[in-house]
Design a protein around this motif. Structure first.
Motif, PDB file in Angstrom:
ATOM      1  N   ASP A 125       0.818  -1.204   0.000  1.00  0.00           N
ATOM      2  CA  ASP A 125       0.000   0.000   0.000  1.00  0.00           C
ATOM      3  C   ASP A 125       0.858   1.262   0.000  1.00  0.00           C
ATOM      4  N   GLN A 126       0.730   2.032  -1.082  1.00  0.00           N
ATOM      5  CA  GLN A 126       1.369   3.353  -1.179  1.00  0.00           C
ATOM      6  C   GLN A 126       2.866   3.324  -0.872  1.00  0.00           C
ATOM      7  N   LEU A 127       3.534   2.357  -1.473  1.00  0.00           N
ATOM      8  CA  LEU A 127       4.954   2.161  -1.199  1.00  0.00           C
ATOM      9  C   LEU A 127       5.822   3.200  -1.925  1.00  0.00           C
ATOM     10  N   VAL A 128       6.664   3.848  -1.150  1.00  0.00           N
ATOM     11  CA  VAL A 128       7.609   4.828  -1.710  1.00  0.00           C
ATOM     12  C   VAL A 128       9.021   4.377  -1.359  1.00  0.00           C
ATOM     13  N   VAL A 129       9.901   4.278  -2.384  1.00  0.00           N
ATOM     14  CA  VAL A 129      11.300   3.932  -2.150  1.00  0.00           C
ATOM     15  C   VAL A 129      12.191   4.941  -2.870  1.00  0.00           C
ATOM     16  N   ASP A 130      13.141   5.494  -2.147  1.00  0.00           N
ATOM     17  CA  ASP A 130      14.125   6.422  -2.732  1.00  0.00           C
ATOM     18  C   ASP A 130      15.507   5.797  -2.664  1.00  0.00           C
ATOM     19  N   TYR A 131      16.317   6.036  -3.704  1.00  0.00           N
ATOM     20  CA  TYR A 131      17.755   5.761  -3.614  1.00  0.00           C
ATOM     21  C   TYR A 131      18.417   7.134  -3.586  1.00  0.00           C
ATOM     22  N   GLY A 132      18.755   7.626  -2.431  1.00  0.00           N
ATOM     23  CA  GLY A 132      19.270   8.979  -2.339  1.00  0.00           C
ATOM     24  C   GLY A 132      18.234   9.942  -2.867  1.00  0.00           C
ATOM     25  N   SER A 133      18.579  10.702  -3.899  1.00  0.00           N
ATOM     26  CA  SER A 133      17.630  11.678  -4.428  1.00  0.00           C
ATOM     27  C   SER A 133      16.793  11.103  -5.574  1.00  0.00           C
ATOM     28  N   VAL A 134      17.036   9.806  -5.898  1.00  0.00           N
ATOM     29  CA  VAL A 134      16.268   9.176  -6.981  1.00  0.00           C
ATOM     30  C   VAL A 134      15.044   8.467  -6.404  1.00  0.00           C
ATOM     31  N   ARG A 135      13.862   8.842  -6.863  1.00  0.00           N
ATOM     32  CA  ARG A 135      12.646   8.151  -6.416  1.00  0.00           C
ATOM     33  C   ARG A 135      12.417   6.949  -7.325  1.00  0.00           C
ATOM     34  N   ALA A 136      12.564   5.745  -6.759  1.00  0.00           N
ATOM     35  CA  ALA A 136      12.421   4.523  -7.562  1.00  0.00           C
ATOM     36  C   ALA A 136      10.979   4.033  -7.570  1.00  0.00           C
ATOM     37  N   LEU A 137      10.272   4.186  -6.467  1.00  0.00           N
ATOM     38  CA  LEU A 137       8.851   3.820  -6.403  1.00  0.00           C
ATOM     39  C   LEU A 137       8.097   4.995  -5.785  1.00  0.00           C
ATOM     40  N   SER A 138       7.034   5.433  -6.473  1.00  0.00           N
ATOM     41  CA  SER A 138       6.325   6.606  -5.962  1.00  0.00           C
ATOM     42  C   SER A 138       4.867   6.275  -5.641  1.00  0.00           C
ATOM     43  N   GLY A 139       4.683   5.492  -4.580  1.00  0.00           N
ATOM     44  CA  GLY A 139       3.320   5.211  -4.132  1.00  0.00           C
ATOM     45  C   GLY A 139       2.695   4.021  -4.830  1.00  0.00           C
ATOM     46  N   VAL A 140       3.392   2.888  -4.797  1.00  0.00           N
ATOM     47  CA  VAL A 140       2.903   1.678  -5.468  1.00  0.00           C
ATOM     48  C   VAL A 140       1.973   0.893  -4.535  1.00  0.00           C
ATOM     49  N   SER A 141       0.797   0.554  -5.051  1.00  0.00           N
ATOM     50  CA  SER A 141      -0.130  -0.296  -4.306  1.00  0.00           C
ATOM     51  C   SER A 141      -0.489  -1.488  -5.174  1.00  0.00           C
ATOM     52  N   LEU A 142      -0.457  -2.669  -4.576  1.00  0.00           N
ATOM     53  CA  LEU A 142      -0.933  -3.845  -5.299  1.00  0.00           C
ATOM     54  C   LEU A 142      -1.338  -4.919  -4.321  1.00  0.00           C
ATOM     55  N   GLU A 143      -2.075  -5.882  -4.840  1.00  0.00           N
ATOM     56  CA  GLU A 143      -2.563  -6.936  -3.982  1.00  0.00           C
ATOM     57  C   GLU A 143      -2.495  -8.279  -4.694  1.00  0.00           C
ATOM     58  N   VAL A 144      -2.091  -9.284  -3.948  1.00  0.00           N
ATOM     59  CA  VAL A 144      -2.073 -10.644  -4.488  1.00  0.00           C
ATOM     60  C   VAL A 144      -2.910 -11.499  -3.545  1.00  0.00           C
ATOM     61  N   ARG A 145      -3.924 -12.142  -4.083  1.00  0.00           N
ATOM     62  CA  ARG A 145      -4.761 -13.005  -3.260  1.00  0.00           C
ATOM     63  C   ARG A 145      -4.189 -14.411  -3.181  1.00  0.00           C
ATOM     64  N   ARG A 146      -4.599 -15.102  -2.145  1.00  0.00           N
ATOM     65  CA  ARG A 146      -4.129 -16.468  -1.953  1.00  0.00           C
ATOM     66  C   ARG A 146      -4.436 -17.314  -3.192  1.00  0.00           C
ATOM     67  N   GLY A 147      -3.410 -17.976  -3.726  1.00  0.00           N
ATOM     68  CA  GLY A 147      -3.607 -18.859  -4.874  1.00  0.00           C
ATOM     69  C   GLY A 147      -3.531 -18.159  -6.218  1.00  0.00           C
TER      70      GLY A 147
END
Ligand code: ATP
Length: 240
Positions: free
Chosen positions: A10-32
């Motif tokens: 949910d709303q994942l943000v990842v930075d490498y220093g000043s580089v934004r690699a992920l800007s608010g990623v949301s996803l879902e995987v259901r069982r199976g």
């Protein structure tokens, strides 16, 4: 989140220093489910996987496995949480035998009394590996090495398998074999999340897919409809 959620990001943000690699990623995987995250080079697929397995710390956002936040779980224990990763490039130890490569995967569960049975189950599913147990892993073809990487991951008895570009560097025939293996595993109930640049093959395999581009989810849908959706090419290639 639905009750049968295996993985919720949910709303994942990842930075490498000043580089934004992920800007608010949301996803879902259901069982199976068998879910593909499709995107071009540099879209953020490896970063997303790294965050899920705890190799990079997100700046913000949450990752939950079966409802439990993974944020505080140390990397070593994520295997125990039921997640196994098949890394990009397979990471096979060429100078070890096939059997030794598999035993590396098993080490994490050494004390498990079911380990021997699981080893047998895995060899049953990968007869090619049984034939080559004593041979050097470096002598296997690329497709066989990918099977080995998958077999190794399965020895930790995961409930969910994560794969980073399983078709990378493989011939069309080997890609077919790898995807057939994955489909077979998914039929046994294993939840699968894979990252792919190979959009056409991933859309044939999965139940659902997300298109990731520049660190953001551009499109999401069931794989069968995305195959013919003109919005897919726009999302993947960024056509206007
Ligand atoms: P690939 O198919 O090449 O693996 P990808 O979709 O997995 O691509 P990532 O490797 O997650 O993409 O990269 C996402 C963005 O973050 C890219 O812009 C990349 O240049 C940048 N990036 C990745 N790793 C680092 C790092 N260690 N330091 C700085 N920037 C990075």
């Amino acid at each position: 989140a639905p009750a049968d959620a295996m993985l919720s990001v949910d709303q994942l943000v990842v930075d490498y220093g000043s580089v934004r690699a992920l800007s608010g990623v949301s996803l879902e995987v259901r069982r199976g489910e068998f879910v593909a995250v499709i995107g071009p080079n540099g879209a953020g697929k490896s970063t997303l996987l790294s965050a899920i397995i705890g190799l990079v710390e997100p700046k913000s956002g949450t990752i939950k496995l079966e409802g439990r936040p993974l944020g505080s779980v140390a990397i070593e224990s994520r295997v125990g949480e039921g997640i196994a990763l098949v890394p990009e490039g397979r990471r096979i130890l060429s100078n070890l035998t096939v059997e030794e490569n598999l035993r590396v995967g098993e080490m994490t569960r050494r004390t498990d009394p079911e380990a021997a049975r699981r080893f047998e189950d895995v060899l049953q599913r990968f007869p090619i590996l049984r034939d080559r147990l004593k041979g050097y892993a470096g002598r296997l073809s690329g497709g066989e090495q990918q099977q080995l990487a998958i077999a190794r991951a399965l020895l930790s008895a995961p409930r969910m398998l994560l794969l980073d570009e399983p078709s990378l560097g493989l011939s069309p025939m080997m890609i077919e074999q790898v995807y057939e293996t994955l489909a077979g595993l998914n039929e046994t109930g294993l939840t699968i999340l894979l990252m792919e640049q190979n959009a056409s093959r991933a859309l044939l395999a999965g139940d659902r897919a997300y298109v990731i581009r520049h660190g953001a989810i551009e499109l999401e849908g069931d794989a069968a409809s995305l195959r013919t959706d003109p919005a897919f090419d726009r999302a993947y290639f960024g056509f206007e």
